[in-house]
Design a protein around this motif. Structure first.
Motif, short mmCIF file in Angstrom:
data_model
loop_
_atom_site.label_atom_id
_atom_site.label_comp_id
_atom_site.label_asym_id
_atom_site.label_seq_id
_atom_site.Cartn_x
_atom_site.Cartn_y
_atom_site.Cartn_z
N GLY A 1 6.24 -27.59 11.22
CA GLY A 1 7.21 -26.81 11.97
C GLY A 1 6.72 -25.41 12.22
O GLY A 1 5.54 -25.07 12.02
N ARG A 2 7.63 -24.56 12.70
CA ARG A 2 7.32 -23.17 12.99
C ARG A 2 7.81 -22.30 11.83
O ARG A 2 8.98 -22.35 11.46
CB ARG A 2 8.00 -22.72 14.28
N LEU A 3 6.91 -21.49 11.31
CA LEU A 3 7.25 -20.58 10.22
C LEU A 3 7.86 -19.31 10.81
O LEU A 3 7.22 -18.61 11.61
CB LEU A 3 6.02 -20.25 9.38
N VAL A 4 9.09 -19.03 10.44
CA VAL A 4 9.81 -17.86 10.96
C VAL A 4 10.19 -16.98 9.77
O VAL A 4 10.83 -17.44 8.83
CB VAL A 4 11.07 -18.28 11.74
N SER A 5 9.77 -15.70 9.83
CA SER A 5 10.07 -14.75 8.77
C SER A 5 10.57 -13.45 9.39
O SER A 5 9.92 -12.88 10.27
CB SER A 5 8.83 -14.47 7.92
N LYS A 6 11.72 -12.96 8.94
CA LYS A 6 12.30 -11.71 9.42
C LYS A 6 12.20 -10.61 8.38
O LYS A 6 12.87 -9.58 8.49
CB LYS A 6 13.76 -11.94 9.79
N GLN A 7 11.36 -10.81 7.39
CA GLN A 7 11.20 -9.80 6.35
C GLN A 7 10.46 -8.57 6.86
O GLN A 7 10.69 -7.45 6.39
CB GLN A 7 10.46 -10.39 5.16
N GLY A 8 9.54 -8.77 7.83
CA GLY A 8 8.77 -7.63 8.34
C GLY A 8 9.64 -6.57 8.97
O GLY A 8 9.40 -5.36 8.81
N GLN A 9 10.68 -6.97 9.68
CA GLN A 9 11.58 -6.01 10.30
C GLN A 9 12.32 -5.17 9.26
O GLN A 9 12.44 -3.96 9.39
CB GLN A 9 12.57 -6.75 11.19
N LYS A 10 12.79 -5.83 8.20
CA LYS A 10 13.51 -5.11 7.15
C LYS A 10 12.57 -4.20 6.37
O LYS A 10 12.95 -3.09 5.96
CB LYS A 10 14.20 -6.10 6.22
N ILE A 11 11.35 -4.64 6.17
CA ILE A 11 10.38 -3.79 5.46
C ILE A 11 10.06 -2.56 6.30
O ILE A 11 9.91 -1.43 5.78
CB ILE A 11 9.12 -4.59 5.13
#
Length: 301
Positions: A197-207
């Motif tokens: 599948g597609r790995l989606v991470s939104k941690q970079g925006q919060k960091i």
């Protein structure tokens, strides 16, 4: 018999057929009377009732015919039920052995989390079987259009969703339902365990937001006024060290700068905690054709 010894056997003769027909007629007459030859009437048999114009022991033709039809009907139903029951008992129960496989379509997608909590509480999904189950030794069993419930979680290192089977359910002809627990895994289109599948991470925006808040906190700390010691040298007096007195303007600047610095530090910590909660997920779309492989055999009752 003497005549048959002298002449060769020619099969069934007309005399034999004539004798058989006469014997059949005598048997039918005895059955209509209700007593077999050489047998006494049973206690359950009806007593002979004399009729007008007839002899004692004879029954009306209508009653004899009714008893004969009723007796034949009951006998036929019992025989049919016995044969159907024997066929049902002799029919073996279908069994899917370990290693059996079949293809199914994923009806709903999922966002499989990659954290450790998801492994204990995986995401559910349902699949629809589109092919027959392939068994060992080139055998097969028809389980088309049955449903399979699966559950899975994401793997961050391989960017795949690991799916395991839970329940297999079918509805057969006549409304008979079948439901069984199955233990198996899902293979992707590339032949590897799990669905890519597609790995989606939104941690970079919060960091990044936490980093911005930290930089603002540093600027606020640098702008905070501080008291600097001063050395006063007079020509006619003693040397002494004095400090600057706080003015209203310096007090205002210090309060604003320290408050902004503290709030920026708290915002930075908040974004860091939020980034920890927003774990990466592996997105799996609906409509994908995957293969299910059984680890343990299951009996389809």
């Amino acid at each position: 018999m003497e005549r048959e010894r002298k002449q060769p056997a020619n099969g069934v003769t007309s005399d034999m057929m004539k004798e058989l027909m006469e014997m059949k007629g005598r048997l039918e007459a005895m059955e209509r009377k209700g007593t077999a030859p050489g047998k006494a009437p049973a206690l359950s048999d009806p007593l002979p009732v004399p009729t007008e114009g007839g002899k004692a022991g004879e029954e009306p033709p209508e009653r004899a015919k009714e008893q004969e039809v009723s007796r034949i009907r009951v006998s036929g139903n019992a025989a049919t039920a016995t044969v159907a029951q024997a066929k049902q008992e002799s029919k073996p129960t279908p069994y899917l052995t370990a290693g059996s496989m079949f293809e199914a379509i994923l009806l709903n997608g999922m966002d499989a989390p990659t954290n450790s909590v998801a492994q204990k509480n995986p995401m559910p999904a349902v699949m629809r079987i589109k092919t027959e189950a392939l068994l060992p030794n080139q055998y097969s069993h028809d389980i088309k259009e049955c449903f399979v419930l699966v559950s899975g979680f994401g793997i961050l290192s391989s960017e795949r969703a690991q799916l395991r089977t839970e329940t297999l359910s079918c509805v057969r002809e006549g409304g008979k339902t079948m439901e069984a627990k199955v233990d198996g895994y899902v293979v992707g289109e590339d032949g590897r365990v799990g669905a890519r599948g597609r790995l989606v991470s939104k941690q970079g925006q919060k960091i990044a937001q936490a980093l911005t808040a930290g930089v603002l906190s540093g600027f606020a700390t640098a702008l905070t006024p501080t008291q600097v010691p001063r050395l006063d040298l007079s020509t006619g007096g003693n040397n002494f060290i004095s400090t600057q007195r706080a003015t209203p303007q310096s007090i205002l600047e210090t309060g604003v700068a320290k408050g902004f610095s503290s709030s920026a530090t708290m915002v930075s910590q908040f974004y860091l905690e939020l980034a920890k909660e927003m774990t990466p997920v592996v997105e799996i779309d609906a409509g994908r054709k995957l293969t299910v492989v059984l680890i343990k055999g299951v009996e389809l009752k």
